[in-house]
Design an enzyme around this catalytic site. Structure first.
Site, PDB file in Angstrom:
ATOM      1  N   HIS A 181       0.835  -1.221   0.000  1.00 37.57           N
ATOM      2  CA  HIS A 181       0.000   0.000   0.000  1.00 37.57           C
ATOM      3  C   HIS A 181       0.861   1.260   0.000  1.00 37.57           C
ATOM      4  O   HIS A 181       0.399   2.325   0.420  1.00 37.57           O
ATOM      5  CB  HIS A 181      -0.904   0.080   1.263  1.00 37.57           C
ATOM      6  CG  HIS A 181      -2.005  -0.928   1.334  1.00 37.57           C
ATOM      7  ND1 HIS A 181      -2.428  -1.461   2.520  1.00 37.57           N
ATOM      8  CD2 HIS A 181      -2.781  -1.471   0.377  1.00 37.57           C
ATOM      9  CE1 HIS A 181      -3.419  -2.307   2.309  1.00 37.57           C
ATOM     10  NE2 HIS A 181      -3.649  -2.344   0.995  1.00 37.57           N
ATOM     11  N   ARG A 242      -8.109 -11.470   6.142  1.00 40.30           N
ATOM     12  CA  ARG A 242      -6.760 -11.884   6.571  1.00 40.30           C
ATOM     13  C   ARG A 242      -6.592 -11.671   8.071  1.00 40.30           C
ATOM     14  O   ARG A 242      -7.070 -10.678   8.617  1.00 40.30           O
ATOM     15  CB  ARG A 242      -5.697 -11.052   5.834  1.00 40.30           C
ATOM     16  CG  ARG A 242      -5.530 -11.438   4.385  1.00 40.30           C
ATOM     17  CD  ARG A 242      -4.609 -10.484   3.649  1.00 40.30           C
ATOM     18  NE  ARG A 242      -5.332  -9.753   2.636  1.00 40.30           N
ATOM     19  CZ  ARG A 242      -4.862  -8.693   1.981  1.00 40.30           C
ATOM     20  NH1 ARG A 242      -3.648  -8.245   2.225  1.00 40.30           N
ATOM     21  NH2 ARG A 242      -5.596  -8.079   1.086  1.00 40.30           N
TER      22      ARG A 242
END
Ligand code: AMP
Length: 403
Positions: A181, A242
């Site tokens: 990211h 996740r």
């Protein structure tokens, strides 16, 4: 014009920007690439933000066909006759490893480098490269730039990126924290500095990218000092599906006790854990609705998500020795006042005090949500990774054309 391409394993996202003001002229997404379905879903948005869903009646087997379909859409909308008419193409590439610290102009060596890094991102780098190969073949004379998700984190110091494993695993197998990211963390951290009217290089910033995937970053003087995702995007915060951080011995235990295979454990941690694992839903909107109906399991999922987030805020305050600002971004960070409120609650003694009214305001603009007494400024800044990729592409092609 500059075109930004994000070639995923089964999708192609694209956005066309004007060269002078980097205004969005069109964007779209082509899904189900390579899937055995009789049709493909396309979405196309024009410069006024008007979106249309188009059903493409032929399957799109690979990226070559996807890029041809995109080119046809851009042509039909009188935006672009051919890719070789573009001033530049920016490609999102997930893993740049230690080889790429910055965005780079793509040539044969860069493509080999991206390919060499595929074992570190087997789902992403080959797909990113497939998009690059098609675009390079169709527009060989158009400058093309690779913008890496990992690049912004390459300033993280060694004591923070190394795991306490035998050092040879780093040397031989490249096992280390890379972080992801990065384009989003970099974009919102710079936007925060502009919002505050301060130089980016003078600030201590904690950025929280909270989407389906979620990560935090600690940034000092314009360079990243630590980030929560690790060797892969599995480490760190609780995410949609996740697990984020957990005791690695749980895996040995499960393998021994239940006979789960490596693939099953991989799927457990990446696809069946996080918010979904705890309460069965991974969409924060659904979870928030369920909480309003009194659902205890959904409330527990939110509690665990926000507690982990708070732990990271606390640890990055320690890493940076305090912070000038905290930035919330990503689908959850931008829209969930509940997550912002819960993750910042009780942090008054650390200089963080939200303004409940400002926190509840809905807006698509960058905004401050703290009370005046808050030493740390708390901001909500919509991320825009495509714009950042376009800006980096423009910067690189401008500097090379003038040098
Ligand atoms: P992203 O991956 O950045 O698109 O973010 C996806 C996440 O943002 C999903 O969990 C969504 O539920 C969440 N999200 C989007 N809009 C809202 C909203 N209005 N309130 C709460 N969560 C939202």
């Amino acid at each position: 014009m500059i075109l930004v391409l994000n070639s995923g394993s089964s999708s192609l996202k694209f956005q066309l920007f004007s060269m002078d003001t980097l205004q969005s002229l069109a964007s779209g997404i082509i899904e189900q690439i390579g899937e055995k379905s009789s049709h493909t879903r396309l979405q196309f948005t024009d410069s006024d933000g008007k979106s249309q869903e188009i059903t493409h009646t032929q399957p799109i087997p690979e990226h070559k066909a996807a890029i041809a379909t995109m080119s046809e859409l851009l042509k039909q909308n009188n935006l672009l006759v051919h890719l070789d008419k573009l001033s530049g193409i920016g490609h999102r590439v997930v893993h740049g490893g230690e080889a790429f610290h910055h965005s780079v102009l793509i040539d044969k060596h860069v493509m080999e480098g991206i390919s060499d890094l595929s074992p570190l991102a087997p789902l992403h780098n080959p797909a990113n490269l497939a998009g690059i190969e098609v675009a390079m073949a169709q527009a060989p004379n158009t400058p093309q730039v690779a913008v890496f998700d990992t690049a912004f984190h390459q300033t993280i110091p060694v004591h923070s990126f190394l795991y306490a494993l035998p050092f040879t695993l780093y040397e031989k197998e490249k096992v280390r924290r890379y972080g992801f990211h990065g384009t989003s963390h970099s974009y919102v951290a710079k936007a925060a500095a502009r919002f505050l009217g301060r130089p980016f290089t003078s600030l201590k910033t904690i950025t929280l990218h909270l989407g389906n995937g979620a990560s935090a970053a600690a940034i000092h003087n314009g360079s990243c000092q630590d980030t929560s995702m690790g060797m892969t995007p599995l480490e760190g915060l609780v995410m949609g599906t996740r697990s984020g951080d957990l005791d690695p011995a749980i895996l040995f235990y499960l393998a021994r006790e239940t006979g789960m295979t490596l693939n099953e454990l991989d799927e457990l941690l990446n696809k069946k854990s996080g918010l979904k694992g705890i309460c069965g839903d991974n969409d924060m909107r659904t979870i928030t609705e369920r909480i309003k109906q009194g659902d205890k399991q959904a409330a527990l999922a939110l509690e665990i998500f926000c507690y982990r987030l708070k732990k990271y805020i606390g640890s990055y305050l320690a890493v940076l020795g305090g912070a000038d600002c905290i930035v919330f971004t990503g689908g959850i960070g931008e829209h969930s006042s509940l997550v912002r409120q819960k993750s910042c609650a009780g942090l008054k003694d650390l200089g963080i005090v939200l303004d409940p009214e400002k926190n509840e305001l809905r807006s698509g603009e960058a905004r401050a949500i703290h009370l005046q007494q808050s030493k740390v400024q708390v901001l909500v800044i919509p991320t825009n990774e495509e714009l950042e990729i376009a800006a980096q592409t423009l910067k690189l092609i401008s500097s090379t054309s003038t040098s």
